[in-house]
Motif scaffolding. Sequence first.
Motif, mmCIF file in Angstrom:
data_model
loop_
_atom_site.group_PDB
_atom_site.id
_atom_site.type_symbol
_atom_site.label_atom_id
_atom_site.label_comp_id
_atom_site.label_asym_id
_atom_site.label_seq_id
_atom_site.Cartn_x
_atom_site.Cartn_y
_atom_site.Cartn_z
ATOM 1 N N THR A 1 0.649 -1.210 -0.081
ATOM 2 C CA THR A 1 -0.183 -0.052 0.030
ATOM 3 C C THR A 1 1.254 0.948 -0.173
ATOM 4 O O THR A 1 0.549 2.143 -0.852
ATOM 5 N N VAL A 2 2.446 1.001 0.696
ATOM 6 C CA VAL A 2 2.827 2.566 0.732
ATOM 7 C C VAL A 2 3.111 2.794 -0.447
ATOM 8 O O VAL A 2 3.934 3.839 -0.735
ATOM 9 N N LYS A 3 4.082 1.805 -0.869
ATOM 10 C CA LYS A 3 4.112 1.139 -2.308
ATOM 11 C C LYS A 3 3.726 1.580 -3.730
ATOM 12 O O LYS A 3 3.648 3.282 -4.199
ATOM 13 N N ALA B 1 4.238 6.121 -5.569
ATOM 14 C CA ALA B 1 4.118 6.034 -7.316
ATOM 15 C C ALA B 1 2.690 7.029 -7.759
ATOM 16 O O ALA B 1 2.601 6.892 -9.496
ATOM 17 N N ASN B 2 2.177 7.916 -6.873
ATOM 18 C CA ASN B 2 0.595 7.794 -7.494
ATOM 19 C C ASN B 2 1.003 9.738 -6.843
ATOM 20 O O ASN B 2 0.750 9.493 -5.627
ATOM 21 N N GLY C 1 -2.909 9.610 -3.656
ATOM 22 C CA GLY C 1 -4.624 8.160 -3.165
ATOM 23 C C GLY C 1 -4.618 7.283 -3.821
ATOM 24 O O GLY C 1 -2.378 6.857 -4.439
ATOM 25 N N TRP C 2 -5.426 6.281 -4.043
ATOM 26 C CA TRP C 2 -5.186 4.740 -4.874
ATOM 27 C C TRP C 2 -6.149 4.809 -5.688
ATOM 28 O O TRP C 2 -7.223 4.971 -5.115
ATOM 29 N N PRO D 1 -2.837 -1.472 -7.903
ATOM 30 C CA PRO D 1 -1.501 -1.397 -7.087
ATOM 31 C C PRO D 1 -0.104 -0.088 -7.716
ATOM 32 O O PRO D 1 -0.105 0.426 -7.371
ATOM 33 N N ASN D 2 -0.478 -0.571 -9.021
ATOM 34 C CA ASN D 2 0.489 0.737 -9.807
ATOM 35 C C ASN D 2 -0.200 1.302 -11.101
ATOM 36 O O ASN D 2 0.099 2.143 -11.743
ATOM 37 N N SER D 3 -1.740 2.098 -10.147
ATOM 38 C CA SER D 3 -2.541 2.496 -10.747
ATOM 39 C C SER D 3 -1.663 4.127 -10.877
ATOM 40 O O SER D 3 -1.065 4.495 -9.481
#
Length: 282
Positions: A94-96, A100-101, A105-106, A110-112
Motif C-alpha cells: 500500500t505504501v509503495k 508511485a501515485n 491516493g489509490w 497497485p500501479n494505478s
Amino acid sequence: GITGICLMAFLASGEDPNFGTYRHAVKKAIRSILAGQEKDSGFFPNSMYHHGFAMLALAEAYGAVDEATLWDGSEKAEDRVSIAESLEKAIQLTVKSQAANKWGGWRYAPNSTDADTSVTGSILMGLFACRNAGLAVPKEVLETGLTYMQRNTAASGFVAYSGGLGGGGESMARSSVATLVYAVGQKRDWEEYTAALHHISEGLDHRESAHPHYFSYYMAQALYQGNPDGWDRWNLTNASTLAEQQAGDGSFSGSYGEAYGTAMSLLSLALNYRFLPIYERF
C-alpha cells in the motif's frame, strides 16, 4: 474483499471467534484471505478495493483469533503465515502504491497513476485498522491520503470521485466515506469534515438505488462517529428497511451477490454493539 466483509460480519456478532458458534467460519475465512494474498507483492487481488477490505478484516481479527488453532492441516505450507506477517506485507504494498501515485491516493490497481475517493477511503480504513492493531503504518502515508480526500471535498460537503481538485459531483456515499476517514483520522477540526458531516446529516432520509449496501455501510459509520443523534434516527429507519428486505433464508440480495449484501447489511446494524475495534468512537 467480500470474504473480508463476511469475516467482519461474523466478528461483529460478538461470538467468541475461538470457541463460539461461528469459529469454524471465522477461521476458514482468515485462511482463505491469507492463501489468496500474492506472496511476493503482498497484494490482495483483484483490486485495491479487495486489498483494503481484506486488510481491514485481518486487522480486526488480529489479536482476537488464536492463531495456534487457526490451521487445520489442509493448507499448503507456504500459505501458513501469521496474520501480522500478512498485514505487514499488505501495508508495504500500500505504501509503495501511494508513493508511485502523483495524487497521493489509490485506485483499482497497485500501479494505478490515477486515484479516486472511494478506493482511497477503503484503503485508509484498512490502514487505520492496522495502526490501531499495533502495526507500523507510516504517519505520512495516512496524512497524504487524508489530504487527497481533503482536496476533493467542497465547501458544500460534496466529495468528488476522482482527480485531485475539490468540487462537485454529489454522492451521499462519498461524503459518508470522507466523513468517516476524517473522524477516524482525527481531523475533526478540518472544515472539510464539518462540511461533509453537515451534508450527510441533512440527508438522513436519503436512499441509494445503485449501491445501497455500500452507502448504508459507510453512512452508518460516518453518522455514528460524527452525529450520534442523527445516527439514532437513521439506524431505526435502516433496521426497519432491512427487516422488510430480508429473505426467508436470512439473506439480503446485493449488487455483488447475497454474501456481499448480507454482510454489508449486518455490518450497518452492528455499530452500537461495538464488538469490532474499528467501530469504537474516536
